[in-house]
Motif scaffolding. Structure first.
Motif, PDB file in Angstrom:
ATOM      1  N   ALA A  77       0.827  -1.203   0.000  1.00 12.12           N
ATOM      2  CA  ALA A  77       0.000   0.000   0.000  1.00 12.12           C
ATOM      3  C   ALA A  77       0.863   1.255   0.000  1.00 12.12           C
ATOM      4  CB  ALA A  77      -0.937  -0.001   1.209  1.00 12.12           C
ATOM      5  N   MET A  78       1.974   1.230   0.741  1.00 10.54           N
ATOM      6  CA  MET A  78       2.865   2.380   0.770  1.00 10.54           C
ATOM      7  C   MET A  78       3.506   2.593  -0.584  1.00 10.54           C
ATOM      8  SD  MET A  78       3.907   4.825   2.728  1.00 10.54           S
ATOM      9  CE  MET A  78       4.337   6.113   1.543  1.00 10.54           C
ATOM     10  N   ALA A  79       3.857   1.505  -1.279  1.00  9.11           N
ATOM     11  CA  ALA A  79       4.414   1.639  -2.621  1.00  9.11           C
ATOM     12  C   ALA A  79       3.392   2.254  -3.570  1.00  9.11           C
ATOM     13  CB  ALA A  79       4.880   0.284  -3.134  1.00  9.11           C
ATOM     14  N   ALA A  80       2.114   1.939  -3.357  1.00  6.65           N
ATOM     15  CA  ALA A  80       1.069   2.564  -4.163  1.00  6.65           C
ATOM     16  C   ALA A  80       0.945   4.043  -3.834  1.00  6.65           C
ATOM     17  CB  ALA A  80      -0.265   1.860  -3.931  1.00  6.65           C
ATOM     18  N   LEU A  81       1.121   4.399  -2.544  1.00  2.00           N
ATOM     19  CA  LEU A  81       1.159   5.820  -2.185  1.00  2.00           C
ATOM     20  C   LEU A  81       2.302   6.501  -2.908  1.00  2.00           C
ATOM     21  CD1 LEU A  81       0.522   5.806   1.664  1.00  2.00           C
ATOM     22  CD2 LEU A  81      -0.841   7.015  -0.015  1.00  2.00           C
ATOM     23  N   GLY A  82       3.460   5.800  -2.893  1.00  3.11           N
ATOM     24  CA  GLY A  82       4.641   6.159  -3.651  1.00  3.11           C
ATOM     25  C   GLY A  82       4.797   7.618  -3.954  1.00  3.11           C
ATOM     26  N   CYS A  83       4.979   7.936  -5.207  1.00  6.29           N
ATOM     27  CA  CYS A  83       5.013   9.354  -5.554  1.00  6.29           C
ATOM     28  C   CYS A  83       3.645   9.809  -6.042  1.00  6.29           C
ATOM     29  CB  CYS A  83       6.085   9.642  -6.602  1.00  6.29           C
ATOM     30  SG  CYS A  83       5.635   9.302  -8.304  1.00  6.29           S
ATOM     31  N   ARG A  84       2.753   8.859  -6.354  1.00  8.94           N
ATOM     32  CA  ARG A  84       1.483   9.244  -6.970  1.00  8.94           C
ATOM     33  C   ARG A  84       0.545   9.924  -5.989  1.00  8.94           C
ATOM     34  NH1 ARG A  84       1.987   4.078 -10.641  1.00  8.94           N
ATOM     35  NH2 ARG A  84       3.252   3.427  -8.890  1.00  8.94           N
ATOM     36  N   TYR A  85       0.190   9.204  -4.921  1.00 11.02           N
ATOM     37  CA  TYR A  85      -0.724   9.774  -3.943  1.00 11.02           C
ATOM     38  C   TYR A  85      -0.129  11.010  -3.293  1.00 11.02           C
ATOM     39  CZ  TYR A  85      -4.516   6.335  -3.703  1.00 11.02           C
ATOM     40  OH  TYR A  85      -5.618   5.565  -3.968  1.00 11.02           O
ATOM     41  N   GLY A 122      -1.882   6.615 -12.916  1.00 13.53           N
ATOM     42  CA  GLY A 122      -1.702   6.455 -11.474  1.00 13.53           C
ATOM     43  C   GLY A 122      -1.908   7.732 -10.696  1.00 13.53           C
ATOM     44  N   VAL A 123      -1.270   8.827 -11.118  1.00 12.02           N
ATOM     45  CA  VAL A 123      -1.400  10.067 -10.347  1.00 12.02           C
ATOM     46  C   VAL A 123      -2.786  10.669 -10.525  1.00 12.02           C
ATOM     47  CG1 VAL A 123      -0.469  11.646 -12.104  1.00 12.02           C
ATOM     48  CG2 VAL A 123      -0.200  12.188  -9.678  1.00 12.02           C
ATOM     49  N   GLY A 124      -3.372  10.524 -11.710  1.00 11.87           N
ATOM     50  CA  GLY A 124      -4.713  11.054 -11.931  1.00 11.87           C
ATOM     51  C   GLY A 124      -5.749  10.351 -11.084  1.00 11.87           C
ATOM     52  N   LEU A 125      -5.695   9.013 -11.033  1.00 11.44           N
ATOM     53  CA  LEU A 125      -6.637   8.268 -10.200  1.00 11.44           C
ATOM     54  C   LEU A 125      -6.393   8.543  -8.723  1.00 11.44           C
ATOM     55  CD1 LEU A 125      -6.763   4.862 -12.118  1.00 11.44           C
ATOM     56  CD2 LEU A 125      -8.562   6.599 -11.986  1.00 11.44           C
ATOM     57  N   SER A 126      -5.131   8.708  -8.346  1.00 14.91           N
ATOM     58  CA  SER A 126      -4.841   9.095  -6.963  1.00 14.91           C
ATOM     59  C   SER A 126      -5.484  10.439  -6.638  1.00 14.91           C
ATOM     60  CB  SER A 126      -3.325   9.182  -6.743  1.00 14.91           C
ATOM     61  OG  SER A 126      -2.706   7.941  -6.958  1.00 14.91           O
ATOM     62  N   ALA A 127      -5.422  11.365  -7.586  1.00 12.17           N
ATOM     63  CA  ALA A 127      -6.015  12.687  -7.368  1.00 12.17           C
ATOM     64  C   ALA A 127      -7.520  12.590  -7.176  1.00 12.17           C
ATOM     65  CB  ALA A 127      -5.684  13.612  -8.533  1.00 12.17           C
ATOM     66  N   ALA A 174     -14.340  24.051 -13.814  1.00 17.42           N
ATOM     67  CA  ALA A 174     -13.669  23.546 -12.612  1.00 17.42           C
ATOM     68  C   ALA A 174     -13.002  24.686 -11.856  1.00 17.42           C
ATOM     69  CB  ALA A 174     -12.640  22.495 -12.998  1.00 17.42           C
ATOM     70  N   HIS A 175     -12.948  24.555 -10.539  1.00 15.17           N
ATOM     71  CA  HIS A 175     -12.178  25.497  -9.726  1.00 15.17           C
ATOM     72  C   HIS A 175     -10.688  25.193  -9.827  1.00 15.17           C
ATOM     73  CE1 HIS A 175     -16.200  25.379  -7.835  1.00 15.17           C
ATOM     74  NE2 HIS A 175     -15.978  26.650  -7.550  1.00 15.17           N
ATOM     75  N   VAL A 176     -10.368  23.895  -9.935  1.00 16.23           N
ATOM     76  CA  VAL A 176      -8.989  23.435 -10.052  1.00 16.23           C
ATOM     77  C   VAL A 176      -8.944  22.406 -11.171  1.00 16.23           C
ATOM     78  CG1 VAL A 176      -7.049  22.283  -8.904  1.00 16.23           C
ATOM     79  CG2 VAL A 176      -8.577  23.778  -7.587  1.00 16.23           C
ATOM     80  N   ALA A 177      -7.928  22.494 -12.024  1.00 15.64           N
ATOM     81  CA  ALA A 177      -7.729  21.509 -13.085  1.00 15.64           C
ATOM     82  C   ALA A 177      -6.309  20.994 -13.016  1.00 15.64           C
ATOM     83  CB  ALA A 177      -7.997  22.117 -14.455  1.00 15.64           C
ATOM     84  N   MET A 178      -6.147  19.686 -13.140  1.00 16.18           N
ATOM     85  CA  MET A 178      -4.838  19.059 -13.084  1.00 16.18           C
ATOM     86  C   MET A 178      -4.526  18.375 -14.406  1.00 16.18           C
ATOM     87  SD  MET A 178      -3.476  15.874 -10.719  1.00 16.18           S
ATOM     88  CE  MET A 178      -3.549  16.771  -9.168  1.00 16.18           C
ATOM     89  N   ASP A 179      -3.395  18.759 -15.002  1.00 13.02           N
ATOM     90  CA  ASP A 179      -2.868  17.992 -16.131  1.00 13.02           C
ATOM     91  C   ASP A 179      -2.002  16.888 -15.530  1.00 13.02           C
ATOM     92  OD1 ASP A 179      -1.679  16.885 -18.324  1.00 13.02           O
ATOM     93  OD2 ASP A 179      -0.586  18.673 -18.938  1.00 13.02           O
ATOM     94  N   ALA A 180      -2.564  15.691 -15.469  1.00 10.07           N
ATOM     95  CA  ALA A 180      -1.865  14.569 -14.860  1.00 10.07           C
ATOM     96  C   ALA A 180      -1.124  13.729 -15.885  1.00 10.07           C
ATOM     97  CB  ALA A 180      -2.860  13.682 -14.099  1.00 10.07           C
ATOM     98  N   LEU A 181      -1.161  14.142 -17.152  1.00 11.99           N
ATOM     99  CA  LEU A 181      -0.470  13.396 -18.210  1.00 11.99           C
ATOM    100  C   LEU A 181       0.777  14.115 -18.675  1.00 11.99           C
ATOM    101  CD1 LEU A 181      -0.344  11.015 -20.163  1.00 11.99           C
ATOM    102  CD2 LEU A 181      -1.772  12.350 -21.738  1.00 11.99           C
ATOM    103  N   GLY A 182       0.623  15.370 -19.106  1.00 11.68           N
ATOM    104  CA  GLY A 182       1.759  16.138 -19.590  1.00 11.68           C
ATOM    105  C   GLY A 182       1.814  16.207 -21.098  1.00 11.68           C
ATOM    106  N   SER A 183       0.792  16.816 -21.711  1.00  8.48           N
ATOM    107  CA  SER A 183       0.772  16.993 -23.164  1.00  8.48           C
ATOM    108  C   SER A 183       0.091  18.311 -23.479  1.00  8.48           C
ATOM    109  CB  SER A 183       0.021  15.845 -23.854  1.00  8.48           C
ATOM    110  OG  SER A 183      -1.385  15.982 -23.682  1.00  8.48           O
TER     111      SER A 183
END
Length: 353
Positions: A148-156, A182-187, A240-249
């Motif tokens: 679970a901690m590895a899943a937290l990793g850098c993503r969560y 991973g980071v998008g679903l964590s978000a 949206a109040h906040v938007a995240m580009d979790a891919l990078g394009s």
């Protein structure tokens, strides 16, 4: 020890025998029990980052989302003992500079990035050395497993840092997550834990289904709508109040900005690839005219990991829900290759070394 090593960019990682690391005076050696496989590892394997002088060197051991237990302790370490269960942040601060002292160790100018720099070999290996252990290491609660901690990793932790510390998202606000890796679903999960509402955007049904499972209030399949930003504004009653580009394009970045309401906050989390080389043209007149804020986020300061772990301990976050596959070290080359065409969903974790 066995380790997964980049020999040629884009060619399969090689599983090699390496000398077991020794603890520096201020550091420790951790026996790795689990390590997440992240898209940032994929970028490193592809040789990306030369446009910002951040390309990993050939011969690098990858892997930057480890958890395990301490097996060797340097003479100057004061707060860590052999046998301690720990997580290792990928942003390693020196623990002495003004950034570290002010709680911004993730941008320490003297720090290292685990798994990305020659002097910080990564954790796709049986053992990993960690400098400045008193500052960098995070004690792992008994209730949190290494996987679970590895899943937290850098993503969560990246998602949490981006939403809580950088964008200061508020309860009831809308977050638009562009890219449900991973980071998008964590978000998605982090935002729900913080009381925000979420619309998740991707071009694949599988990650969108996972986003709904994790609590997304709405989803947008960008491959089926005429205009993604319009679909986001409709789903969020004006933007949206906040938007995240979790891919990078350039597509996800521009869609994220276009889907914001006035005075919205744009978060850049995803890293660019060969198509964009670190440079994305943005609608600057609209940014000025609508008073939009642009924010970056990189990992999370080691000193603030307890904030995420408290959410896990309180059952408000469940990183294990994102783990879709546990694999041995020998499978890492193939699982990285699967990311090239976005053939993975959720988080895959190495648990056999």
């Amino acid at each position: 020890m066995r380790a997964a090593v980049v020999r040629e960019y884009g060619e399969p990682l090689e599983i090699e025998e390496r000398d077991r690391p020794t603890a520096p005076p201020d550091g420790v050696v951790v026996e790795v029990e689990a390590c997440g496989i992240c898209r940032s590892d994929w970028h490193a394997w592809q040789g990306h980052g030369d446009w910002v002088d951040d390309r990993v060197p050939r011969g690098q051991v990858l892997g930057h989302e480890p958890a395990g237990h301490v097996v060797d302790v340097g003479a100057d370490v004061q707060t860590i003992a052999e046998g301690d269960r720990v997580a290792v942040p990928f942003c390693l601060g020196d623990g002495t500079c003004s950034y570290c002292h002010s709680g911004r160790g993730n941008v320490c100018p003297n720090g290292t990035a685990l798994g990305f720099e020659a002097d910080a070999p990564g954790a796709f290996a049986e053992f990993v050395a960690v400098p400045a252990a008193d500052y960098n290491l995070v004690p792992l609660p008994e209730s949190v497993s290494p996987t679970a901690m590895a899943a937290l990793g850098c993503r969560y932790v990246t998602a949490f840092h981006a939403l809580e510390h950088r964008a200061a998202i508020g309860a009831g606000e809308w977050l638009a997550v562009h890219g449900c890796g991973g980071v998008g679903l964590s978000a998605v999960q982090v935002a729900r834990a913080l009381g925000a509402r979420v619309v998740a955007i991707d071009v694949r049904e599988a990650p969108l289904a996972k986003a709904r499972e994790l609590g997304a209030d709405a989803t947008v399949d960008a491959s089926t709508v005429e205009d993604t930003a319009t679909a986001v504004r409709e789903a969020t009653d004006g933007g949206a109040h906040v938007a995240m580009d979790a891919l990078g394009s350039r597509t996800t970045a521009r869609d994220a900005i276009a889907g914001l309401r006035r005075a919205g906050r744009y978060l850049q989390v995803g890293l660019t690839g060969d198509d964009d080389h670190g440079e994305i043209p943005l609608p600057t007149d609209a940014i000025a005219g609508r008073e939009l804020s642009i924010l970056g986020a990189r990992g999370m300061p080691p000193t603030r990991y307890d904030e995420v772990l408290s959410l896990v301990a309180g059952d408000r976050l469940d990183p294990g829900a994102l783990v879709t596959r546990e694999v041995p070290l020998d499978d890492v080359p193939e699982r990285l290759a699967a990311m090239t065409d976005f053939e993975t969903v959720g988080v895959e974790v190495v648990t056999e070394f």
